[in-house]
Each structure stands twice: as structure tokens, then as C-alpha cells.
Design an enzyme around this catalytic site. Structure first.
Site, PDB file in Angstrom:
ATOM      1  N   HIS A 192       0.708  -1.154  -0.149  1.00 33.98           N
ATOM      2  CA  HIS A 192       0.024   0.062   0.052  1.00 33.98           C
ATOM      3  C   HIS A 192       0.995   1.257  -0.045  1.00 33.98           C
ATOM      4  CE1 HIS A 192      -2.183   3.165   2.504  1.00 33.98           C
ATOM      5  NE2 HIS A 192      -3.027   2.989   1.143  1.00 33.98           N
ATOM      6  N   GLU A 230       2.235   1.898  -3.353  1.00 36.96           N
ATOM      7  CA  GLU A 230       1.316   2.177  -4.198  1.00 36.96           C
ATOM      8  C   GLU A 230       1.147   4.008  -4.016  1.00 36.96           C
ATOM      9  OE1 GLU A 230      -2.509   4.399  -3.657  1.00 36.96           O
ATOM     10  OE2 GLU A 230      -3.162   1.906  -3.256  1.00 36.96           O
ATOM     11  N   HIS A 231       1.207   4.329  -2.788  1.00 38.56           N
ATOM     12  CA  HIS A 231       1.607   5.912  -2.474  1.00 38.56           C
ATOM     13  C   HIS A 231       2.679   6.473  -3.357  1.00 38.56           C
ATOM     14  CE1 HIS A 231      -1.384   7.036   0.698  1.00 38.56           C
ATOM     15  NE2 HIS A 231      -1.856   5.892   0.339  1.00 38.56           N
ATOM     16  N   GLU A 254      -3.784   8.193   7.318  1.00 37.89           N
ATOM     17  CA  GLU A 254      -4.890   7.389   6.298  1.00 37.89           C
ATOM     18  C   GLU A 254      -5.448   6.179   7.278  1.00 37.89           C
ATOM     19  OE1 GLU A 254      -3.781   5.712   2.755  1.00 37.89           O
ATOM     20  OE2 GLU A 254      -5.766   4.829   2.326  1.00 37.89           O
TER      21      GLU A 254
END
Lengths: 454, 440
Positions: free
Chosen positions: A65, A68-69, A145
């Protein structure tokens, strides 16, 4: 009820098939799928990598994840933020999502601008530059997040703990966003290694849908993605979940207002089922329980007995590994979580004892057939389906089988699957038992609030 | 700068596109009993989307906060000789989907069905009865009230929900937009079936309805569909307009202690109605300030530069009367003061200096170049047309959208922001745990 069956019979004769999917595999192993939809001059481009939360192991959870950022934070050819800015200037919408079985990036554009998307995606597939300063900022963004999505939402938090209890060694044990301590501990080198291992044309599928000509898309893909070198062939480690050997239970205590029940039975999915028919039967079973307001949970628990203010069931037919048949419910005032667990189990027992009524089955099938038309209204959704099935290893062609396989499921199949799979020894139960929300004492510090992991 | 070449290629494409893909062909008429009808024929897929909207949102609650939502929520729980089971079975047996929803301004019923004659006929029959002849039985009412009360309690465990409501209350002070659409626990607990019946009689009337049909149907068919949907409704008078929003009064800051790790921040004021002549200047300006996701100024300052939040943005939510302009973000408790200061500074810079020409050019390209993405499916089209119809916007709204965006100047934006937004009127709400030093 004759009326319903009549409708179904007519529906079956209806042509629901959408336009064909075109497939091409480039020499470097990149699979390209194209689906035409000429209703509006738009195109959706999605690139799917076979990597996600379930590929990770202890200590580096969340690496997919956060990578991905970082994919938006610059390459050898583009500065951080360029990607989003260029797509925006071209009227595009873009984002990315990391799931347990995939990491995917997408752009939606006016059709003449597909080239822009390909140029940028091809570039960041192999040329990412992981800048340490950018990474430190992004780590903080991801922690924010996580606080927003999970830590400050009692139900999300409970669900995270539930998954960690239900799974012992399998990849679905860990949250996709990662455990806080792992997010804090990740290093640029971990991301670099992860990127090099999984981001390669032979570990990806490019899906394009919209007002395009397949041949033109293939040659554009060849132009931009063709020159990229293949990666070393990678296979995720086989981490089949061990046998469960008995019911697991937990209670989560967090400040909150409403109690909440989560239950999950370990079940096979299409990819892992010995008999595929079982997986489709479980899919129908989910529809019998929760396929709309006429389904059993709404009809019997929310309206009938009124023990629940809400109740749901779900099944992920297209998971990459064996998964869970899920129940979740909120008790109505005057009922405990145990009462609700008992009520849900008696619904399950009913399904294991008596075949579902023909009209219930007909309703589920009618909804499936209608949905296959409704889904064609969303180009994005169609691309999603192809990407998902390809990336979990089922192959996109399975999309077309769905209606036919569902229509073959009988009441006996549903009964048999409930009996075989919804069994006590494969069950995990979580009670979210809220603590009072003492607002005057609220400090919400990272070490307070009854949870000590962050 | 290296991308400028690329940008210039885009301009001719855009012009070409505007010609090739103009807005949809929206047919509009008013029935004898006053229902405004909007129809877009789209024959590619064998499906139909039908929306029926009433000026019957929570702004019509009076003192009975939650009345509009409860009325709407009960529609499909019993109608004529059918109970909730029958209604759901009738619809789901033919694969149709009917939903009800409420906002501050409107209450709507939304149907999606296959367009085959017998299926659509059955679905419409159900929808017509649900809207005109709801039962509002005591049993259904008590159950749904219990569910709404549980829903409201659940909001109490989510800092974003708590903060959002406090924020609306602060900016609307007594105006009917100020309470939660679902109502408050005390007011919902005090609702009665009588009040619900009365609300339905008053607001669910043909002259207060907008019908939107998008999909695989002819004009002729739509005329009879709308007739069927509205024939059992009283013609009724349309309601009086809701009161204007009084902007007088100073701004302020409210801090709510909450056992969360993040502080949720909301800051803004009532600012924009749907008919405001400066709508496009404000829309384009806000796109630059905080409305364009990762590339906006606010996201750039808060997220990219400082890693203070996952999501930081600003938006206008135009309503029949002035809807809010809101800046919002969520950040770790100890960072809240810093994040709020950066948010304010970004806003003040924008108000003082406006956007640069280059920023405006980029924003226009982004908005107009992506225009077609707003209406590239039946369901998106249906929602856009519903918005046009409900608020009585010009029928060529979509056709002229691109031109109106392109005609906005940096001066227009500065002027419009100055006249609509004053920092000393802003209400700010912070919901979160007490700031403490953060041991990493």
C-alpha cells in the site's frame, strides 16, 4: 409465484452478453485486455499488478500500500506529483487502490488521450525513484490514513482484529494498510525490493475499456510498454491457511455507542474449491441471505423478529485464496450480541435443513441477470471485473461464465453447501462490546483510548 | 514547464470534442398537474433509470427534525395492500432496484429496471403505489424509528459525523439547513405517524414533483410512465420557498473533545445557492484551491508539503438557498493547530492573491477536458439531469458548461471569492482528543 418464474424464463432467453474482450500478450509478458464500449468518447485504463496485502509477511505489512502511494512520487523522468498534474491537466481522473490480492492504478480520460496514460504508467512500472524525504512524508500520510480509516472507527478496528484471529498463517490475516508498527518500521530498501520483485510487465495486466479500437490500443501498448524488460518470474509463496480446528471467539472493547457482531466461516472460493459448483452455491447462498430487501436477513431479522437493526452476509467468490463467508449485524435495543448470534445460527440451521423456496432462488437469479445488464452501464466496473479475475489467477474468461453457472445452482446445492461449509469448527466470532464514550476525559492520545498498538 | 508543449496539443482536441460530443438531448415538459418531466433517450442498453424528486427534504422538517427522512424511509415499507416483503419481492423478482433517499433539499425515489415492456410495467406499478399510497403503519413506523435512533447513536462514535453536524449547526443557527437530515435523537423519538401522514399529504404532490427518465424509452412511453407515477398523487400546491440564509453574525471556533486519535477540522460558511450568477467563477476557483484532489493548493500544502493529512480539501455544496463552503481535513491530535494554521493561510493567500493565469489555464483544461467523464453513463446522466431538473437550471446547462468554465477570468474568481467568503464569518469546528506531545 408463477409470475416470478415466468419472468425468469423470459429473462433467460434475453441476450445479455456485452461486447467481446480482445486479448494480446506482449513479448515481455504484459497481458493487454480491451473491451469496447462506444457510448461516450471516453476511455478507462487500468494496470493491475499481482501483489497486495496477502502477499506480505510479518514485519513488512502495508508495504504494497505504501508503495502504491510512492508510485505518485516521481521517476527517473518525472518529478514527484507530475503524474497527477499531467493527468489532471488533460481532464483525467486517476487514482489507485491496493487490495489483499492486487494493486491497481487507473485513469479515466477523454478517448484521444490514452497515450498520455500509457506513457506515464509504462514509465513508473520500471523507473520509479524512491526518494527518502518523500517517503518519510508519505509514511505520515499513510499513518493519518490508517487513523482515519481504522483507528478512529470502532467497527473497522474490530474487523481488523477479527481477521487476525480468524486466520492463523494465511495472507488474509493482516490488514492491507499494515499494522502501525510495521508502517513505522518500513525502510526505503523494503519498498525498493518489493517494487523490483513485483512491478514488471510479466506480473501485470493492462485493461482498457471504452470508445477505442482494440488494434490501435494493442499497438499503442506495444509502443510504450513493449520496450520494458521482463522481470524475473515471481511466484507468491504458497501459504495455505492451516485447518482451523474449532470455533474462535473474541471480544473487542473500545469506546463506542453500539454493539456489533461479526461472524465468519472459512470457506473455499472459486479458485480453491474442489468442486466449482460449491463456490457458486455459496454465492447464491449469500444472495438468499442478503440479496436485497426481500432476502432472509432483512425479512426475518430486521423486519420479522426485529432483533437486528441491520444484518448482512457476504462472500468473495473471486478471492485468490480460501476466504470467509461473512455475517455482520447490529442488535436492536433489548437484544444482546449472543441473542443475535443465536438468531443468525438458527437461520443457518434452517438453510442446512430445508431447501430454499423456488421463488427465493428465482429472485436471486433474476437479480443476477438484471445486474449483468446494469453493470454494462459502468465502463469502469467492467474493466474492474476483468482486472480482478485475471489478477487472482482465474482468468478474465470467467466473467462470462458467471450467469450460466449461477443459473445452474439448485436448492439442493445451496443446502449442501450450507451444510458442508457453514460449520461450527470453521467459525470465528467477534463481539464489539462498546465502552462508554467518556467525552470529558477524552484525550485520544496515541497511547490512550484502550488500544495500545499505535 | 516541460509539459507546456503537451498542453498545447490538447487545445485543438478539446475544441473538436466539444463539437463531437455536445450535451445530451434533454426533452422537457410539464404535465397538466404540474410535474416537471425531463427525458433523455439512450437506447444502447436495455435499461431505464427513473427518478422522482420532491421538494421534501429535511429543510421541510419544521421543528420535527427527521420527519422528511422518516417519511421517505417508510415509503417502501408498505403501500396499498402490500407490506415490505411484497414490495421487495415484486421488485427483486424482476431484478429491479428501487431506492429512496433524502437530502436537505429533496426527497427522491430512484428506480433502475430492465426496459423490457412487461418488466418495466411491473416495476413502475410498484413505484407508483409506493409513492402515492404508502401505509405508514404503526408497526413499520416503530421499527424504522428504532433503526434510525440506532443509526444516530452510531454517528456518535464517529468524530467526522459529530464534527460535520456541529459545523452545520454553527453556520446555520436556526435555519432549516442546520440540523442533521436524519434528525436528532430527541426529535426522532417524538415523531408520530400522524405527522408523517401529514408531511406526505403536504409535500408528495404532483405539482411538487420532478420526474427524470433516462434510458431505453420513447417520449411517448415516458409520458404515460409519468402519468402512471403521478396520477394517484394529489395535484397539491407546490410549497413556499424555504427561508433565505441569514449571514449576519460573527464567526467562531468550537472545540469538541472526543476519544479519537485524529482531530477532524471543518471551517467555512454558508455561501452559494444553485442559481448564483457567480457559480462558475466560484466553482473554477475552488477547483484550484481545494477541489481537484491531489493537485489542489490545499492538498499540496497539507499533504504533499507536510504530510499532515491523508485527505484535505475544500468544496462548495450549492443548495436551493446558500449551501456551505467548507474546508476540511483530519490530522493527528497534536498536529491540529499547525494544520488549521496552514489551512487558513492557504485560504487567505488565495483570497488575497487569487489564482495565477497559469493555474487558471490548467484548471480550465482539467475541467473542460474531463467534462465528458461527468456524463459517460446512464446513471451519471440521470443524476445530472435530476440536478438540473430539481433546481430548475437552464435546460442547456450541460451544453454551455464548457463555455462558461472557459469564460471565467482570474479577476472573476477574486471578485467572487471576496463577495462570497469572509474569514471573519467562518465557523470552525475541531473534534478530537486533547493535544498531547506525540511519542513516536
Amino acid at each position: 409465484m408463477i409470475r416470478l418464474i415466468f419472468f425468469l424464463a423470459l429473462l433467460s432467453g434475453f441476450s445479455h452478453a456485452g461486447p467481446a474482450v480482445h486479448e494480446r500478450v506482449l513479448e515481455n509478458g504484459l497481458k493487454v485486455l480491451v473491451k469496447e464500449d462506444h457510448r461516450a468518447p471516453v476511455v478507462v485504463s487500468q494496470i493491475w499488478y499481482e501483489v497486495g496485502g496477502s502477499y506480505e509477511f510479518e514485519g513488512i505489512t502495508g508495504v504494497s500500500h505504501i508503495l502504491e502511494h510512492m508510485m505518485f512520487k516521481g521517476t527517473k523522468n518525472h518529478a514527484p506529483g507530475d503524474f497527477s498534474r499531467i493527468i489532471a491537466e488533460n481532464g483525467g481522473r486517476e487514482n489507485a487502490f491496493t487490495g489483499r490480492d492486487y494493486t491497481a492504478y487507473f485513469q479515466r480520460l477523454e478517448k484521444s488521450r490514452l497515450r498520455i496514460s500509457f506513457e506515464l504508467e509504462a514509465d513508473r512500472m520500471r523507473n520509479l525513484q524512491l526518494d527518502p524525504a518523500e517517503f518519510e512524508k508519505e509514511r505520515e500520510v499513510v499513518l493519518e490514513e490508517r487513523r482515519m480509516r481504522t483507528d478512529d472507527k470502532p467497527r473497522s478496528k474490530a474487523f481488523e482484529y477479527f481477521l487476525a484471529l480468524a486466520h492463523t498463517n494465511g495472507g488474509y490475516r493482516n490488514p492491507v494498510i499494515g499494522w502501525p508498527v510495521d508502517i513505522r518500521g518500513l525502510r526505503v530498501a523494503d519498498l525498493q525490493e518489493w517494487y523490483e520483485r513485483w512491478y514488471a510487465p510479466n506480473n501485470a495486466t493492462l485493461v482498457v475499456a471504452g470508445d477505442v479500437d482494440p488494434e490501435a490500443v494493442f499497438s499503442l501498448a506495444e509502443e510504450y510498454f513493449g520496450p520494458l524488460p521482463s522481470g524475473d518470474p515471481v511466484q507468491p509463496r504458497i501459504r495455505t491457511e492451516v485447518e482451523q480446528l474449532g470455533t474462535r471467539r473474541m471480544t473487542i472493547r473500545l469506546p463506542g455507542e453500539l454493539p456489533y457482531l461479526i461472524m465468519g466461516y472459512k470457506v473455499p472460493v472459486l479458485k480453491t474449491a474442489e468442486k466449482e459448483k460449491d463456490a457458486y452455491a455459496l454465492e447464491v447462498l449469500a444472495g438468499i441471505l442478503d440479496g436485497g430487501n426481500s432476502a432472509r436477513l432483512a425479512g426475518r431479522l430486521v423486519r420479522g423478529s426485529q432483533m437486528a437493526v441491520s444484518a448482512g452476509a457476504g462472500y468473495d467468490l473471486y478471492a485468490r485464496m480460501g476466504s470467509l463467508f461473512m455475517f455482520e449485524a447490529t442488535p436492536a435495543e433489548g437484544y444482546s450480541l449472543s441473542d443475535l448470534e443465536t438468531a443468525l445460527k438458527s437461520e443457518i440451521r434452517e438453510l442446512q435443513t430445508n431447501p430454499v423456496a423456488p421463488e427465493e432462488l428465482a429472485r436471486v437469479k433474476a437479480q443476477v441477470l438484471a445486474n449483468s445488464v446494469f453493470e454494462r452501464d459502468s465502463v469502469f466496473y467492467q474493466a474492474m471485473q476483468l482486472g480482478t479475475l485475471e489478477t487472482v489467477g482465474l482468468g478474465w474468461k470467467r466473467v462470462d461464465e458467471y450467469e450460466a453457472r449461477i443459473s445452474q445452482v439448485t436448492a439442493e446445492d445451496v443446502l449442501a453447501s450450507a451444510k458442508q461449509f457453514l460449520v461450527e469448527d470453521n467459525l470465528t466470532v467477534c463481539f464489539l462490546d462498546p465502552l462508554p464514550m467518556d467525552l470529558s476525559q477524552a484525550d485520544g492520545s496515541e497511547l490512550g483510548g484502550g488500544v495500545h498498538d499505535d | 514547464m516541460t509539459d507546456l508543449r503537451q498542453l498545447w496539443i490538447v487545445v485543438p482536441l478539446l475544441l473538436g470534442m466539444t463539437c463531437a460530443f455536445a450535451g445530451p438531448n434533454i426533452q422537457h415538459w410539464v404535465t397538466e398537474r404540474g410535474t416537471r418531466v425531463y427525458h433523455v433517450e439512450a437506447k444502447d442498453l436495455p435499461l431505464v433509470d427513473v427518478q422522482l424528486l420532491f421538494d421534501a427534504g429535511s429543510a421541510r422538517d419544521g421543528q420535527h427534525f427527521g420527519l422528511a427522512a422518516m417519511t421517505s424511509g417508510l415509503l417502501d415499507k408498505g403501500a396499498g395492500d402490500w407490506n415490505a416483503d411484497h414490495i421487495a419481492q415484486r421488485l427483486e423478482g424482476i431484478g429491479a432496484v428501487l431506492g429512496t433517499s433524502v437530502s436537505r433539499d429533496s426527497a427522491s425515489l430512484v428506480l433502475r429496471s430492465l426496459s423490457r415492456t412487461d418488466i418495466l410495467k411491473s416495476a413502475l406499478e410498484t413505484m407508483a403505489k409506493v409513492v402515492a399510497l404508502p401505509r405508514f403503519s404503526e408497526m413499520d413506523f416503530f421499527r424504522e424509528r428504532k433503526r434510525v435512533l440506532a443509526g444516530l447513536r452510531r454517528f456518535g462514535e464517529l468524530p467526522g459525523k459529530v464534527g460535520g453536524q456541529a459545523y452545520y449547526q454553527d453556520i446555520y443557527r436556526g435555519h432549516p439547513y442546520g440540523h442533521r437530515v436524519l434528525g436528532e435523537s430527541a426529535t426522532v423519538a417524538a415523531l408520530t405517524v400522524g405527522a408523517i401522514r401529514e408531511f406526505h399529504r403536504r409535500y408528495y404532490v404532483a405539482s411538487n414533483a420532478v420526474a427524470v427518465v433516462v434510458g431505453d424509452t420513447s417520449r411517448e412511453r415516458v409520458e404515460s410512465m409519468v402519468m402512471e407515477l403521478t396520477e394517484k398523487l394529489p395535484a397539491g400546491p407546490p410549497p413556499e420557498p424555504i427561508p433565505q440564509v441569514d449571514l449576519a453574525g460573527p464567526g467562531g471556533t468550537q472545540t469538541i473533545h472526543f476519544p479519537s486519535r485524529q482531530t477532524h477540522i471543518f471551517s467555512g460558511m454558508a455561501a452559494l445557492n444553485r442559481h448564483d450568477p457567480e457559480y462558475f467563477a466560484l466553482y473554477v476557483g475552488n477547483y484550484i484551491l481545494g477541489g481537484s484532489g491531489l493537485v489542489s493548493k490545499i492538498s499540496g500544502q497539507i499533504r504533499d508539503e507536510r504530510g499532515l493529512a491523508y485527505s484535505a480539501s475544500s468544496y462548495f455544496a450549492p443548495l436551493a438557498e446558500k449551501g456551505p463552503f467548507t474546508m476540511s481535513l483530519q490530522t493527528r491530535n497534536d498536529q491540529a493547530p499547525e494544520a488549521l494554521a496552514v489551512l487558513r493561510k492557504t485560504f487567505v493567500n488565495f483570497i488575497d492573491n487569487g489564482p495565477s493565469e497559469e493555474e487558471l489555464t490548467r484548471a480550465k483544461k482539467s475541467i473542460t477536458g474531463g467534462f465528458v467523464l461527468r456524463i459517460d453513463s446512464n446513471s451519471k446522466m440521470s443524476n445530472y439531469v435530476a440536478m438540473i431538473g430539481f433546481y430548475g437550471l437552464p435546460i442547456d446547462y450541460l451544453d454551455t458548461f464548457t463555455d462558461k468554465v472557459n469564460s471565467v477570468t482570474t479577476v472573476d474568481i477574486r471578485k467572487a471569492f471576496h463577495s462570497h467568503l469572509q474569514l471573519d464569518h467562518f465557523q470552525t469546528v475541531l473534534v478530537g482528543g486533547r493535544s498531547q506531545s506525540h511519542g513516536n
